[in-house]
Design a protein around this motif. Structure first.
Motif: not given
Length: 140
Positions: A66-71
């Protein structure tokens, strides 16, 4: 087993960031699907249908990411690689679905979404981290 640091848990738990679940299709193709999740005792937890592409893939191979980003700048991300376990226990599914509903839809709608998503055929999935990669404030 890798552990989620306090900073990683804080990042993963902030707001309503969506996780991108990577898994392998039956024919070997890599697939990615969005998931709503919560951090649960050092693991990432979400629900999915047993008969969905994700559910079938987890039955074949528990290795996922799982990859989570804050763009927005300064840009940050967390990637959690690991092994998924599934539960069809109705109380477990209800618990994860309700907490996920609270996070993404608000506390006032948590029970509604929990009950809607805790039906027969749904799975509670927990991702036990084996590797964590994080980049915070990348453009600073």
């Amino acid at each position: 087993m890798a552990e989620l640091s306090d900073k990683v848990i804080e990042f993963l738990s902030a707001g309503t960031r969506t996780g991108m679940l990577g898994y392998v299709a039956a024919d070997g193709r890599p697939l990615v699907a969005p998931v709503w999740f919560v951090v649960d005792d050092g693991q990432l937890a979400f629900t999915t249908g047993r008969d969905t592409s994700k559910g079938r893939a987890l039955a074949r191979d528990s290795r996922v990411v799982i990859c989570v980003d804050d763009p927005p700048p300064p840009y940050s991300f967390v990637q959690v690689q690991g092994l998924a376990s599934v539960s069809e226990d109705p109380q477990d599914v209800l618990d994860i679905a309700t907490r996920t509903g609270a996070r993404y839809m608000g506390a006032d709608r948590a029970e509604e979404f929990g009950r809607r998503n805790a039906v027969p055929g749904e799975l509670a999935v927990r991702l036990r981290p084996t590797k964590v990669i994080a980049g915070f404030d990348i453009s600073d």
